[in-house]
Write a protein that holds these residues in place. Structure first.
Motif, PDB file in Angstrom:
ATOM      1  N   ASN A  28       0.585  -1.054   0.111  1.00 11.59           N
ATOM      2  CA  ASN A  28      -0.005  -0.044   0.002  1.00 11.59           C
ATOM      3  C   ASN A  28       0.876   1.227  -0.017  1.00 11.59           C
ATOM      4  OD1 ASN A  28      -2.297  -1.763   0.077  1.00 11.59           O
ATOM      5  ND2 ASN A  28      -2.692  -1.337   2.299  1.00 11.59           N
ATOM      6  N   ALA A  29       2.043   1.099  -0.164  1.00 13.15           N
ATOM      7  CA  ALA A  29       3.241   2.067  -0.269  1.00 13.15           C
ATOM      8  C   ALA A  29       2.977   3.029  -1.726  1.00 13.15           C
ATOM      9  CB  ALA A  29       4.497   1.802   0.049  1.00 13.15           C
ATOM     10  N   LEU A  30       2.959   4.422  -1.637  1.00 13.57           N
ATOM     11  CA  LEU A  30       2.975   4.942  -2.698  1.00 13.57           C
ATOM     12  C   LEU A  30       4.423   5.622  -2.865  1.00 13.57           C
ATOM     13  CD1 LEU A  30       1.116   6.163  -4.913  1.00 13.57           C
ATOM     14  CD2 LEU A  30       0.561   8.130  -3.456  1.00 13.57           C
ATOM     15  N   HIS A  31       5.124   5.422  -3.878  1.00 11.47           N
ATOM     16  CA  HIS A  31       6.495   5.718  -3.909  1.00 11.47           C
ATOM     17  C   HIS A  31       6.541   7.047  -4.860  1.00 11.47           C
ATOM     18  CE1 HIS A  31       8.335   1.968  -2.350  1.00 11.47           C
ATOM     19  NE2 HIS A  31       7.062   1.570  -2.593  1.00 11.47           N
ATOM     20  N   PHE A  32       7.117   8.327  -4.436  1.00  5.23           N
ATOM     21  CA  PHE A  32       7.402   9.399  -5.354  1.00  5.23           C
ATOM     22  C   PHE A  32       8.572   9.604  -5.610  1.00  5.23           C
ATOM     23  CE2 PHE A  32       3.648  10.155  -2.460  1.00  5.23           C
ATOM     24  CZ  PHE A  32       2.642  10.598  -3.388  1.00  5.23           C
ATOM     25  N   PHE A  33       8.993  10.212  -6.812  1.00  6.33           N
ATOM     26  CA  PHE A  33      10.069  10.430  -7.669  1.00  6.33           C
ATOM     27  C   PHE A  33      10.530  11.948  -7.654  1.00  6.33           C
ATOM     28  CE2 PHE A  33       8.344   6.057  -8.413  1.00  6.33           C
ATOM     29  CZ  PHE A  33       9.394   5.320  -8.065  1.00  6.33           C
ATOM     30  N   ASP A  34      11.553  12.400  -7.492  1.00  7.43           N
ATOM     31  CA  ASP A  34      11.990  13.525  -7.640  1.00  7.43           C
ATOM     32  C   ASP A  34      12.126  14.044  -9.339  1.00  7.43           C
ATOM     33  OD1 ASP A  34      14.489  12.647  -8.674  1.00  7.43           O
ATOM     34  OD2 ASP A  34      15.583  13.407  -6.810  1.00  7.43           O
ATOM     35  N   GLY A  35      12.543  15.055  -9.825  1.00  9.55           N
ATOM     36  CA  GLY A  35      12.534  15.455 -11.128  1.00  9.55           C
ATOM     37  C   GLY A  35      13.663  14.831 -11.921  1.00  9.55           C
ATOM     38  N   ARG A  36      14.584  13.960 -11.317  1.00 13.35           N
ATOM     39  CA  ARG A  36      15.674  13.331 -11.947  1.00 13.35           C
ATOM     40  C   ARG A  36      15.050  11.854 -12.132  1.00 13.35           C
ATOM     41  NH1 ARG A  36      18.247  16.499  -8.285  1.00 13.35           N
ATOM     42  NH2 ARG A  36      18.119  14.665  -6.998  1.00 13.35           N
ATOM     43  N   GLY A  37      14.222  11.421 -11.133  1.00 14.68           N
ATOM     44  CA  GLY A  37      13.531  10.072 -11.323  1.00 14.68           C
ATOM     45  C   GLY A  37      14.019   9.198 -10.164  1.00 14.68           C
ATOM     46  N   THR A  38      14.555   9.954  -9.321  1.00 17.65           N
ATOM     47  CA  THR A  38      15.135   9.301  -7.929  1.00 17.65           C
ATOM     48  C   THR A  38      14.017   9.108  -6.891  1.00 17.65           C
ATOM     49  OG1 THR A  38      17.499  10.289  -8.369  1.00 17.65           O
ATOM     50  CG2 THR A  38      16.910   9.458  -6.237  1.00 17.65           C
ATOM     51  N   PRO A  39      13.901   7.921  -6.308  1.00 14.18           N
ATOM     52  CA  PRO A  39      12.847   7.796  -5.393  1.00 14.18           C
ATOM     53  C   PRO A  39      13.242   8.854  -4.115  1.00 14.18           C
ATOM     54  CG  PRO A  39      13.949   5.988  -5.838  1.00 14.18           C
ATOM     55  CD  PRO A  39      14.688   6.764  -6.650  1.00 14.18           C
ATOM     56  N   CYS A  40      12.323   9.771  -3.736  1.00  9.60           N
ATOM     57  CA  CYS A  40      12.637  10.619  -2.838  1.00  9.60           C
ATOM     58  C   CYS A  40      11.636  10.400  -1.457  1.00  9.60           C
ATOM     59  CB  CYS A  40      12.567  11.920  -3.043  1.00  9.60           C
ATOM     60  SG  CYS A  40      11.102  12.473  -4.033  1.00  9.60           S
TER      61      CYS A  40
END
Length: 120
Positions: A28-40
């Motif tokens: 149920n974890a939602l993973h967000f990525f910065d503008g470079r595509g790095t998980p943050c």
């Protein structure tokens, strides 16, 4: 919370106003990525919200969820679709009707290629 506050939080915390997100079937974890595509950032959704995200089909759709981050609640709209047998991907917006943000990001090379991927 006002959408301007949510937008400012996304930009300050993730370095991008409309981060890409992903979710896998076994979590149920939602993973967000910065503008470079790095998980943050990873935010665990409650069962109801995760089920809504996982109900997205192969066609692009939208789900509103409330992110609970350090006790603060951030309502966001997740634009996206199911991109694999066990995976969903999309882009986050603070407002459902933020046409300027959608158009701006649709004109970005990364977002154009991302939405092409979404619509295949």
């Amino acid at each position: 919370m006002k959408h301007e506050d949510v937008q400012a939080f996304l930009d300050a915390r993730l370095g991008i106003s409309n981060p890409r997100w992903s979710m896998w079937e076994d979590s149920n974890a939602l993973h967000f990525f910065d503008g470079r595509g790095t998980p943050c950032l990873v935010v665990v959704l409650d069962r109801r919200q995760a089920t809504q995200v996982k109900a997205l089909s192969d066609a692009p759709g939208i789900v509103m969820v409330i992110l609970n981050i350090s006790g603060e609640h951030f309502p966001v709209y997740l634009y996206g679709r199911k991109t694999g047998q066990h995976m969903w991907d999309g882009i986050t917006f603070a407002r459902r009707d933020d046409e300027k943000a959608v158009i701006h990001h649709l004109n970005s090379d990364n977002i154009v290629s991302f939405f092409r991927k979404l619509t295949k």
